[in-house]
Design an enzyme around this catalytic site. Structure first.
Site, PDB file in Angstrom:
ATOM      1  N   GLU A  26      25.945  43.257  42.562  1.00 46.00           N
ATOM      2  CA  GLU A  26      25.016  42.313  41.941  1.00 46.00           C
ATOM      3  C   GLU A  26      24.306  42.915  40.731  1.00 46.00           C
ATOM      4  OE1 GLU A  26      25.423  42.719  45.177  1.00 46.00           O
ATOM      5  OE2 GLU A  26      25.195  40.826  46.255  1.00 46.00           O
ATOM      6  N   GLU A  56      27.557  40.927  52.295  1.00 45.32           N
ATOM      7  CA  GLU A  56      26.326  40.584  53.038  1.00 45.32           C
ATOM      8  C   GLU A  56      26.647  39.660  54.221  1.00 45.32           C
ATOM      9  OE1 GLU A  56      24.446  39.549  49.216  1.00 45.32           O
ATOM     10  OE2 GLU A  56      22.698  40.634  49.963  1.00 45.32           O
TER      11      GLU A  56
HETATM   12  N1  3HC Z   1      31.845  33.438  41.508  1.00 43.87           N
HETATM   13  C1  3HC Z   1      32.545  32.564  40.744  1.00 43.87           C
HETATM   14  N2  3HC Z   1      33.727  32.875  40.160  1.00 43.87           N
HETATM   15  C2  3HC Z   1      34.196  34.120  40.339  1.00 43.87           C
HETATM   16  C3  3HC Z   1      33.528  35.068  41.125  1.00 43.87           C
HETATM   17  C4  3HC Z   1      32.286  34.685  41.730  1.00 43.87           C
HETATM   18  N3  3HC Z   1      31.581  35.539  42.504  1.00 43.87           N
HETATM   19  N4  3HC Z   1      34.237  36.209  41.118  1.00 43.87           N
HETATM   20  C5  3HC Z   1      35.327  35.964  40.373  1.00 43.87           C
HETATM   21  N5  3HC Z   1      35.312  34.709  39.903  1.00 43.87           N
HETATM   22  C6  3HC Z   1      36.340  34.060  39.084  1.00 43.87           C
HETATM   23  C7  3HC Z   1      36.508  34.746  37.733  1.00 43.87           C
HETATM   24  O1  3HC Z   1      35.603  34.223  36.783  1.00 43.87           O
HETATM   25  C8  3HC Z   1      37.948  34.418  37.398  1.00 43.87           C
HETATM   26  O2  3HC Z   1      37.966  33.099  36.908  1.00 43.87           O
HETATM   27  P1  3HC Z   1      39.046  32.664  35.796  1.00 43.87           P
HETATM   28  O3  3HC Z   1      40.383  32.918  36.429  1.00 43.87           O
HETATM   29  O4  3HC Z   1      38.723  31.257  35.552  1.00 43.87           O
HETATM   30  O5  3HC Z   1      38.792  33.561  34.602  1.00 43.87           O
HETATM   31  C9  3HC Z   1      38.632  34.401  38.768  1.00 43.87           C
HETATM   32  O6  3HC Z   1      37.582  34.263  39.730  1.00 43.87           O
HETATM   33  C10 3HC Z   1      39.375  35.680  39.074  1.00 43.87           C
HETATM   34  O7  3HC Z   1      38.507  36.761  38.857  1.00 43.87           O
HETATM   35  P2  3HC Z   1      39.019  38.078  38.115  1.00 43.87           P
HETATM   36  O8  3HC Z   1      39.788  37.719  36.901  1.00 43.87           O
HETATM   37  O9  3HC Z   1      37.848  38.960  37.962  1.00 43.87           O
HETATM   38  O10 3HC Z   1      40.041  38.634  39.200  1.00 43.87           O
HETATM   39  P3  3HC Z   1      40.323  40.116  39.658  1.00 43.87           P
HETATM   40  O11 3HC Z   1      41.346  40.032  40.705  1.00 43.87           O
HETATM   41  O12 3HC Z   1      40.557  40.981  38.465  1.00 43.87           O
HETATM   42  O13 3HC Z   1      38.955  40.650  40.302  1.00 43.87           O
HETATM   43  C11 3HC Z   1      37.052  40.540  41.723  1.00 43.87           C
HETATM   44  C12 3HC Z   1      38.494  40.072  41.478  1.00 43.87           C
HETATM   45  C13 3HC Z   1      37.024  42.063  41.943  1.00 43.87           C
HETATM   46  C14 3HC Z   1      36.549  39.837  42.937  1.00 43.87           C
HETATM   47  C15 3HC Z   1      36.182  40.217  40.487  1.00 43.87           C
HETATM   48  O14 3HC Z   1      36.371  38.859  40.151  1.00 43.87           O
HETATM   49  C16 3HC Z   1      34.710  40.410  40.674  1.00 43.87           C
HETATM   50  O15 3HC Z   1      34.244  41.514  40.546  1.00 43.87           O
HETATM   51  N6  3HC Z   1      33.969  39.322  40.952  1.00 43.87           N
HETATM   52  C17 3HC Z   1      32.536  39.322  40.995  1.00 43.87           C
HETATM   53  C18 3HC Z   1      32.020  39.978  42.248  1.00 43.87           C
HETATM   54  C19 3HC Z   1      30.525  39.937  42.270  1.00 43.87           C
HETATM   55  O16 3HC Z   1      29.856  40.280  41.332  1.00 43.87           O
HETATM   56  N7  3HC Z   1      29.964  39.497  43.400  1.00 43.87           N
HETATM   57  C20 3HC Z   1      28.558  39.345  43.533  1.00 43.87           C
HETATM   58  C21 3HC Z   1      28.168  37.968  43.158  1.00 43.87           C
HETATM   59  S1  3HC Z   1      26.417  37.720  43.138  1.00 43.87           S
HETATM   60  C22 3HC Z   1      26.005  37.591  44.776  1.00 43.87           C
HETATM   61  O17 3HC Z   1      26.851  37.688  45.620  1.00 43.87           O
HETATM   62  C23 3HC Z   1      24.560  37.331  45.066  1.00 43.87           C
HETATM   63  C24 3HC Z   1      24.264  37.518  46.502  1.00 43.87           C
HETATM   64  O18 3HC Z   1      23.736  38.786  46.718  1.00 43.87           O
HETATM   65  C25 3HC Z   1      23.268  36.499  46.970  1.00 43.87           C
END
Ligand code: 3HC
Length: 696
Positions: free
Chosen positions: A128, A108
């Site tokens: 999301e 975004e």
């Molecule tokens: N916020 C906080 N922490 C996050 C995060 C986030 N968005 N995304 C990942 N992390 C943390 C994980 O909890 C993990 O923490 P840990 O090492 O303490 O367990 C660390 O980052 C690494 O994450 P992964 O183990 O998942 O690492 P990968 O390399 O396997 O994957 C990724 C990376 C594809 C980015 C995956 O972490 C992911 O899918 N993250 C979430 C993405 C997501 O859902 N984004 C949307 C968020 S909601 C939003 O944006 C609302 C907006 O519209 C207003």
């Protein structure tokens, strides 16, 4: 170079400013990152020497979204909207330079940049929905303006991570950079934009694609229908659709208002709390306190499976699909041929459905070799026994494996019920023995219970967890006890469902309540699907149970057209007057008080004993943490993700309420329903399951 703050640097190269975010692990949009963007862009735009800005990230990825850990807390610093407005309102072009994943709020932010460039390995997505949310930083309004309404709906309700080449095709990326060369290619792209005097593209001003869908409500009606089954019970997909409807029918600013209102509802609701819990639970379950990350692993290059039945074949497919050569052993040629035939048919069906090419199907099939000789497993690094549940046979097999298979190999059992410690006594190397409990169909179900026996070595545990990841499973490490974690809890639900029936509640009423809660089906529908005669013996049957009577009448489930339910020719289930009569006769004969329950009572009676059993598993150390139990039930037994798993649900409804419910059941039904000591303790201390520290 200027440090904007601890996570943001600004450097001007020629007439291009490069704003770099560096907030490990995933550059999530924490207060510092938002501040960094806001102040960095402001400073760059205010610098007369700067003609364009590149927004780029250090580390493994572009911004992966809002910082999920911040949800629910007070917000400090610049808001995401302020940071985005600073970018979009910039008088100089801002280019997002994307590597890794641009997800959620990250994409975004990129959508408020005037241009986007990415490397071929990059992916973009608005996931999301998987957190029970909708894209709440303008994504629902901007995405359809670039990719069109139908694609945007699909994109946001599936949460898919879309590869860079596809993003380029649909207009999400404007330019592809060379892999490994993002920074300089992004600078060159920005220079080109300046040289060509290209306009400040603002996605919010693009209206063609949303206008094209105006006055066509059928687009939304059809889309709702297409996802109805998959998204039953989830609130976020419907909210996303409503936002896109607003994008079509309203101005950009009014659409944003709709998005904001619906986002607020979701982010403060139970479903998103549950799904955020699941997100973190899925990352926690790999962490084993006494088996640190640097524990040695055993190289696994070749896998052996014993048993080519439904389980063995499915397990073999997991490994073959992940590239491992697999040797599968059966005792008889026809059973082996049958098993390999099923594997082939499964792969061919998937290829026909377009999951992969027929060549890929053939390559996977070719990785599986059948044999009738256990000796052929000698050089396997991992052997998984998947024969039927008989301790004597399993011990015999493990004794043979001990003799045949090379030292250092992992010897695993897929047992769902038997004692792995006892199986291990058949070998001279109990440290090599572990349980790998797959769930049927093993090639489809995501869950793997990794069962740690008394002597299992840490190397073997670590390797098993790593292997689980490689074959695409989600694993929970559990201890040895009857039924392990998943089936032990299932046992409580089944027992209560039966009890309810003996008190005169009809199977379809129990099923309706549990289906309504979000399970794919209730326990009686499940029995009908599996077959009521599993474990039933015609000769030994004396008509003593309702099941005996049903089976004796050849009502053995879906396969015979009737079980608890009657089935029509399309296998639609209908409440059965025959079953109802049998149940009523049993109730009358048994002398048990016939009772009638509200739906809420049925639900509590089924769920509270499960939560209580989870508490017992925790106090016995059979699960490392309560969220691992949630992982097991969500991925192995269809507990709806939007309810977070049994332990999360217990915390949500209140452990005091669960305890009170269990005390009532204990008073009514006896010691079998005694509240877990841990439950009593947590209630006394005003704590939750999530407060219990991980075991070990
Ligand atoms: N916020 C906080 N922490 C996050 C995060 C986030 N968005 N995304 C990942 N992390 C943390 C994980 O909890 C993990 O923490 P840990 O090492 O303490 O367990 C660390 O980052 C690494 O994450 P992964 O183990 O998942 O690492 P990968 O390399 O396997 O994957 C990724 C990376 C594809 C980015 C995956 O972490 C992911 O899918 N993250 C979430 C993405 C997501 O859902 N984004 C949307 C968020 S909601 C939003 O944006 C609302 C907006 O519209 C207003």
């Amino acid at each position: 170079m200027t440090a904007i703050n601890e996570v943001t640097d600004l450097v001007v190269e020629g007439d291009i400013a490069v704003l770099t975010l560096n907030s490990p692990p995933v550059n999530a949009l924490s207060a510092k990152v938002r501040d960094g963007i806001f102040n960095g862009i402001e400073q760059a735009v205010g610098d007369d020497a700067v003609k364009a800005v590149v927004l780029i990230c250090d580390g493994r990825t572009f911004i992966a979204g809002a910082d999920i850990t911040e949800f629910g807390g007070a917000q400090t610093g610049a808001s995401l909207f302020e940071a985005q407005a600073m970018i979009e309102g910039s008088s100089k072009p801002v280019v997002a330079a994307i590597h890794g994943t641009a997800l959620g709020g990250g994409l975004e932010v990129a959508l408020t940049c005037h241009y986007r460039i990415g490397v071929p390995s990059a992916k973009c997505g608005l996931p999301e929905v998987n957190l029970g949310l909708l894209p709440g930083a303008g994504g629902t309004q901007r995405l359809p303006r670039i990719v069109g309404v139908e694609k945007a709906l699909e994109f946001m309700t599936s949460g898919t991570h879309v590869p860079a080449n596809a993003c380029l095709e649909i207009g999400l990326l404007d330019e592809m950079a060379a892999e490994g060369n993002l920074r300089s290619d992004a600078i060159a792209f920005a220079q080109k934009l300046v040289a060509e005097g290209r306009p400040l593209n603002k996605v919010r001003d693009l209206n063609d694609k949303v206008e094209a869908a105006r006055g066509k409500p059928e687009i939304f009606a059809n889309f709702r229908k297409s996802i109805a089954r998959k998204t039953r019970g989830f609130k976020a997909p419907e909210a996303i659709i409503q936002c896109v409807e607003a994008a079509v029918d309203e101005s950009f600013d009014d659409g944003i208002k709709v998005e904001q209102a619906l986002f607020r509802d979701l982010v403060t609701g139970d479903q998103s709390a549950a799904q955020r819990h699941v997100f973190f639970a899925e990352r926690q379950c790999w962490k084993i306190p006494d088996v640190p990350k640097d524990t040695a692993t055993i190289p696994v290059e070749k896998v052996g499976i014993i048993g080519a039945g439904t389980m063995g074949g499915g397990i073999a497919m997991n490994f073959a699909s992940a590239g491992y050569p697999v040797t599968i052993v059966e005792t008889k040629q026809d059973a082996l041929d049958r098993g390999l035939g099923v594997v082939r048919a499964n792969y061919e069906r998937s290829a026909k459905r377009g999951r992969f090419t027929m060549e890929e199907a053939e390559a996977r099939i070719a990785r599986i070799t059948g044999t009738l000789s256990l000796e052929d497993l000698a050089d396997c690094d991992l052997v998984i026994e998947a024969v039927f549940e008989n301790m004597k046979i399993k011990k015999e097999i493990f004794g043979n494996l001990d003799r045949i298979v090379k030292q250092g190999a992992i010897l695993a059992s897929n047992t769902s019920a038997l004692n792995i410690d006892e199986i291990a006594t058949a070998t001279t190397r109990p440290e090599a023995v572990i349980g790998l409990h797959f769930f049927s169909p093993a090639n489809v179900m995501r869950l793997l219970e990794v069962v740690r026996a008394d002597h299992t070595s840490k190397d073997v545990i670590n390797t098993s967890m790593q292997i689980a990841k490689k074959i695409g499973k989600i694993a929970a490490l559990v201890g040895v006890c009857p039924g392990f974690v998943g089936n032990r809890i299932l046992g409580r639900r089944q027992a209560m469902a039966q009890r309810l029936m003996f008190e005169g509640t009809m199977p379809w009423d129990v099923d309706r309540v549990l289906f309504g809660f979000g399970f794919p089906m209730g326990p009686f529908a499940m029995s009908d699907l599996a077959g009521l005669d599993i474990g039933w013996n015609k000769e030994a049957s004396k008509g003593e149970t309702i099941r005996d009577v049903l089976c004796e009448m050849d009502r053995r489930g879906q396969k015979t057209g009737a079980g608890y339910y009657d089935y029509d020719e399309n296998r639609n289930a209908n409440p059965s007057p025959v079953t109802e009569k049998i149940i009523n006769e049993f109730v009358d004969k048994s002398g048990i008080n016939k009772r009638s329950y509200t739906d809420e009572e049925i639900l509590q009676r089924c769920l509270f004993p499960m939560i209580n059993e989870g508490a017992k598993l925790l106090e016995e150390g059979m699960a490392i943490r309560s969220s691992d139990i949630d992982i097991v039930w969500i991925n192995g037994y269809g507990w709806p993700a939007y309810r977070g798993g049994p332990m999360f649900y217990g915390d949500l409804v209140g452990l005091d309420k669960v305890l009170a419910g269990m005390k009532e059941l204990e008073a009514e039904l006896g010691a079998e329903f005694k509240p877990a000591a841990l439950l009593e303790k947590l209630v006394a201390e005003g704590k939750k399951f999530s407060d219990v520290p991980p075991k070990g």
